[in-house]
Structure formats: C-alpha cells, structure tokens
Write a protein that holds these residues in place. Structure first.
Motif, PDB file in Angstrom:
ATOM      1  N   ALA A 117     -11.950  12.327  -9.777  1.00  0.00           N
ATOM      2  CA  ALA A 117     -10.848  11.677  -9.050  1.00  0.00           C
ATOM      3  C   ALA A 117     -11.373  10.967  -7.807  1.00  0.00           C
ATOM      4  O   ALA A 117     -12.152  11.539  -7.034  1.00  0.00           O
ATOM      5  N   PRO A 118     -10.934   9.714  -7.581  1.00  0.00           N
ATOM      6  CA  PRO A 118     -11.372   8.953  -6.407  1.00  0.00           C
ATOM      7  C   PRO A 118     -10.589   9.359  -5.166  1.00  0.00           C
ATOM      8  O   PRO A 118      -9.548  10.010  -5.271  1.00  0.00           O
ATOM      9  N   PRO A 127     -19.476  12.899  -2.457  1.00  0.00           N
ATOM     10  CA  PRO A 127     -19.893  11.613  -1.892  1.00  0.00           C
ATOM     11  C   PRO A 127     -18.906  10.496  -2.234  1.00  0.00           C
ATOM     12  O   PRO A 127     -18.387  10.439  -3.350  1.00  0.00           O
ATOM     13  N   GLY A 128     -18.645   9.628  -1.237  1.00  0.00           N
ATOM     14  CA  GLY A 128     -17.713   8.529  -1.443  1.00  0.00           C
ATOM     15  C   GLY A 128     -16.258   8.945  -1.369  1.00  0.00           C
ATOM     16  O   GLY A 128     -15.368   8.126  -1.623  1.00  0.00           O
ATOM     17  N   ASP A 131     -13.473  13.587  -5.564  1.00  0.00           N
ATOM     18  CA  ASP A 131     -13.323  15.032  -5.701  1.00  0.00           C
ATOM     19  C   ASP A 131     -14.539  15.597  -6.440  1.00  0.00           C
ATOM     20  O   ASP A 131     -15.315  14.849  -7.046  1.00  0.00           O
ATOM     21  N   ASN A 132     -14.662  16.906  -6.407  1.00  0.00           N
ATOM     22  CA  ASN A 132     -15.740  17.562  -7.144  1.00  0.00           C
ATOM     23  C   ASN A 132     -15.434  17.595  -8.631  1.00  0.00           C
ATOM     24  O   ASN A 132     -14.270  17.565  -9.051  1.00  0.00           O
ATOM     25  N   LEU A 133     -16.497  17.698  -9.403  1.00  0.00           N
ATOM     26  CA  LEU A 133     -16.375  17.924 -10.852  1.00  0.00           C
ATOM     27  C   LEU A 133     -16.428  19.431 -11.117  1.00  0.00           C
ATOM     28  O   LEU A 133     -17.004  20.193 -10.333  1.00  0.00           O
ATOM     29  N   ALA A 134     -15.854  19.832 -12.239  1.00  0.00           N
ATOM     30  CA  ALA A 134     -15.796  21.256 -12.581  1.00  0.00           C
ATOM     31  C   ALA A 134     -17.130  21.732 -13.155  1.00  0.00           C
ATOM     32  O   ALA A 134     -17.787  21.014 -13.918  1.00  0.00           O
TER      33      ALA A 134
END
Ligand code: AHR
Ligand code: AHR
Length: 512
Positions: A117-118, A127-128, A131-134
C-alpha cells in the motif's frame, strides 16, 4: 465480463499424499466460492487468497513472495487446478532466509491484485511512505490436509489497489466476504478488506465500504467486549444502523471466521460465522446508518487489506481468503459459499483433531481379529451401516460405500463427523444407539448424533470415537452392525466381550 466463467467438471488435482497424515488430501471442490457467486448472478470481481483456488477452474498463481537473501521473487501456485496452495514451493524457495508477500493475485481475471500500500492520508513505515509487506511464514495453517500460509498483518502492514476494474463505485451494489483469524485482532484502525478511496485519503462519509474486524470502539461497537465484524464506511465503523452501539452485532472470535459485508442503495448487511463448521448468522440487515453522508454511498472502488481508507495502519489481523462481487449477493448464495468454506477444511495445523484432517477422505477399518478386512460401510440402498469386507478387488460401489470424508465435527469442531464420499450431505449418525447414514437435517440433534471425538484406540490401535452427546459411548461394531456402545451397558451391543477391540478403528487410506 472479465471474470471466469462458472466452472463445471473441473478435474481433480494430482492427488498428493501428505506424508505423515492419515489420509489423502481432499480433491478440488466441484465449485469454488466464485462459481457459487456467479451462479447467484453476483460474480466475483476480485478474488484473493493465499490458501486456495476460489474457482474450480483456477490454476494460476495465488501470491508472490520475495526473499531477502537476493530479492528474487517467486509465484506460489496450487497443488492442482481448483485446489490448495503449494506451500512447499514457498518453503523451499524461502529456506534459510525470510520471505515477504509482495503480490496477492486476483483470481477473477480482472487483475485486481493487491500490492504494497502506498502512502495516503497517513504515510506508512516503509521507505517512500509505503506500508510494510507481510511476513510470508507468519500465519501457517492447514487446509484440506495440506500446509498453507495466511497473510499476517502486523501494525504497519498494508496492501492496496487504487486502480481497479469492475469494483462497485458510487452507490452500486456489492458484496464481500473474508476468512480471517478471529483470535488475531486489536483496537487499532483499521483491519479492513474491501472497497476504499482511490487516492488513499479520507474523502468523506460513504467513500468506502469494507469489512472491518477487531475491537476498535472509537466509532461503532456491538455486544460484549469484541472483537466485532463491522462495516468501515469511512469516518465510521458501523455495527448497525446507529453510529455507536448496536445490540445485534455480537462479539465473535472463531479461530477461523467468515465475515461478510454487503451494500446496495439504502440497504446493507453484516453476516458472520465459524469458517470451520455451521452456518452464517445475520448481525445487521437494514437501511444505511442514521447519520448524514452514507445514503447514497460514494464508493470509489479501490481495494484495501489490513488498513483503513486513509492508510491508517495501526491494526492487526490475519487474512486467508476473500472476494468482492458485482451486485448484492443473496443470503442463499452466501450460505452456499459458507458451506464451501467449511468443506475446505481449515485447521490450525496441517493435521486435524486426532490426526484426522477435515476435507480428507478415509476408510475406517475394524481392528478386532475377526474382522480386520472389514470397514465401516453404508448399504447400497437405504440407511443401514455395517462393517463390510472390502479389498482391492471389490467393486467401486463397495469401495465408495466404505469411504468417508472427514468433516469438522458438526456439533464441535474439535471433533469430527464422517460424510459419505458417494452420498454428499449424508453422515454417519446414531439414532437409538444404532449407527446409520442419514441426511444432515441441520438440527442440533443431528449435529450431536453425527459428531465423534477421537481418542486413542482402546486396544492400542488407531482411534476410538466417543459420541459427542453420549460421552461414555463409542463407535462399535457388534455382530457386524455398527452402534454407539458403552462398556457393559443395557443394550446387547454394550457387551464387555471384546469391547476394547470392537471400539478401536484403524484410520486407513480411502478405498475410493
Ligand atoms: O472509518 C474509519 C476510518 O476512518 C477509515 O478507515 C479511515 O479512512 C479513517 O481514518
Ligand atoms: O461385530 C462383529 C462381532 O460381533 C464383534 O467382534 C463382537 O462383539 C460381536 O460378536
């Protein structure tokens, strides 16, 4: 129409035998949830799962993982068309390193995949501002006798698609369900799955329509202390028509939880149930909230998972599968989907109660010395159940009559029920302490009569199956009939002679 046609005649997957399990894996279902939604006239326009195919005809990738050692990615697919995830492929690709889930593919054919998700109203922690990835290995489970992984959402984790195809906009009707871990939640905002804003910002009341799960009480809440299934309609988690408390929405925390939200002009509903057994209940069914801004709705058609509409990312939860539909599904369609979900055989580990895995097929062999070539079998016609000799040279009728699909116990999902492999909907149950094959009539009485809890076999072999409603009685053969029997009770078949042997059953490979 970008969705897949409703599938007929899907072939079975290559029947992998699961090492160490008592039985083979379930074959692919004749239909998946999205086939059922399509037959109901409300086809899936997004279908996400890391655990199984949601169409009987689906044979593509479920999700993609990226490993940290070299940033290589790999698609994780199915063990067979219409079947369950090939978790072993993930395990070997991710061996010795960690893996993150980078993509959750859309099985509907509309490419409504979910990715990192941005940033939006709130920037994410990665970064940027993403959101984090699972973590791809954080939510291991069993399904149909195989290992699979869910999407483990820790605070900060989120997936989204802001550029979708076919998702409801404005006040258009839609439905959605998700299978979640009902014991993994918090009060943060907001563990959601569903329709949200295409710019990741709070665009005002009614600009989203998503399933929420957790015990957040900032907006709405229901009975008890939560967690609750609610609808995130933006600037509000709604448990019913009122902005705050609605008595009809119970706390619900099944380990595997089916959660449903659906909406159409000035009408919406919340439904839910146990994803392992039983039916759905309706927790709200009525007009839009009595608060300005939610009628008509102003849905934008993005898809979120694990976050709020404005990218709020304080929440936690676990997602296994979910879909969004075009059109407002009937309760009957959703009830059929729930039956499909319970039949999929979700378990906390690849092996179910007593090593018997819901969704797998077994044959149950007598262990008394008279009878070790005999298996619990139903009559060719009628409802009689006996122990019948079956061998490799037996005909297909004898073999299928002695084959049973293990189900989560109809009355208690820590126990099991045995559904006939060739007479769907008919289960081994006792009546007057005699075991027979009857159609599940949906009553509590039937569920109790058809539920057996696996204990260690009384003679040291296999299992003994305790009756759920007569806990001193066990599944027993006597004069080649099958009963529930106590040790030394009032019925002839309660005879103490060879009781330990007659109540002990080897769980054998299925004959059919
Ligand atoms: O409606 C509850 C939340 O409020 C939404 O998910 C989010 O966009 C806003 O902060
Ligand atoms: O069910 C077959 C046999 O019948 C059992 O072993 C014994 O209890 C009875 O005589």
């Amino acid at each position: 129409m970008g969705g897949q046609a409703s599938a007929t005649g899907a072939s079975e997957p290559s029947a992998g035998r699961h090492p160490g399990a008592a039985a083979t894996a379930a074959p692919a279902a004749a239909s998946g949830p999205c086939d059922l939604y399509a037959s109901g006239g409300t086809p899936c326009v997004a279908a996400h799962s890391t655990t199984r195919a949601l169409y009987a005809s689906y044979d593509g990738p479920l999700y993609q993982v990226r490993r940290t050692s070299d940033n290589a990615t790999r698609d994780i697919g199915l063990l067979g068309q219409g079947g369950v995830a090939d978790a072993a492929a993930q395990d070997s690709f991710c061996a010795g390193t960690t893996c993150l889930i980078t993509v959750i593919y859309d099985q509907s054919g509309r490419n409504n995949r979910l990715t990192q998700a941005p940033p939006g109203g709130f920037p994410g922690p990665a970064p940027g501002g993403y959101d984090n990835l699972a973590d791809a290995t954080a939510a291991p489970i069993g399904i149909g006798g195989h290992k699979a992984y869910g999407v483990y959402v820790a605070p900060g984790t989120g997936y989204r698609n802001n550029n979708t195809n076919g998702i409801a906009k404005g006040d258009q009707p839609e439905g959605m369900y998700a299978v979640l871990n009902g014991t993994h939640y918090n009060g943060g905002c907001c563990f959601d799955y569903g329709n949200a804003e295409t710019n990741s910002r709070d665009n005002g009341n009614g600009t989203m329509e998503a399933i929420y799960f957790g015990n957040n009480k900032v907006w709405g809440y229901g009975e008890g202390n939560g967690p609750w299934i609610m609808a995130d309609l933006e600037n509000g988690l709604f448990s019913g028509v009122n902005q705050r408390y609605n008595a009809g929405d119970p706390s619900i925390s099944h380990r595997f939880l089916t959660a449903i939200v659906k909406g159409e002009p000035n009408h919406w509903a919340i439904r839910g149930g146990n994803a392992r057994t039983g039916s759905l209940s309706t927790f709200y069914n009525g007009p839009r909230p009595n608060v300005p801004g939610y009628n008509p709705m102003k849905k934008e058609g993005a898809i979120i998972l694990g976050i709020g509409g404005d990218n709020s990312h304080g929440a936690t939860g676990t997602f296994y599968e979910g879909v969004m539909t075009s059109g407002y599904p009937t309760d009957a369609t959703e009830n059929a989907v729930q039956a499909n979900i319970t039949a999929a055989g979700y378990t906390t580990s690849p092996s179910g109660p007593g090593g018997l895995t819901p969704g797998s097929k077994v044959s149950l062999r007598a262990t008394t010395s008279c009878c070790t070539d005999r298996y619990i079998a139903h009559d060719d016609a009628g409802s009689g159940v006996t122990i019948a000799p079956v061998s490799a040279s037996s005909g297909s009728t004898a073999k299928s009559g002695a084959t049973w699909t293990v189900r989560a116990g109809l009355a208690n999902s820590s126990c099991v029920s045995f559904e006939s492999a060739d007479r769907a909907g008919q289960y081994l149950r006792h009546a007057n302490f005699t075991v027979r094959l009857n159609t599940n009539d949906g009553t509590a009485q039937f569920a109790e009569d058809a539920t057996f809890c696996a204990d260690a076999g009384h003679n040291g072999q296999g299992h003994s199956f305790r009756s759920a409603n007569y806990p001193s009685d066990y599944l027993r053969h006597y004069k080649y009939g099958v009963y529930v029997a106590g040790q030394g009770g009032s019925h002839e078949w309660d005879s103490t002679t060879s009781w330990n042997d007659d109540t002990s059953w080897a769980v054998a490979q299925p004959w059919a």
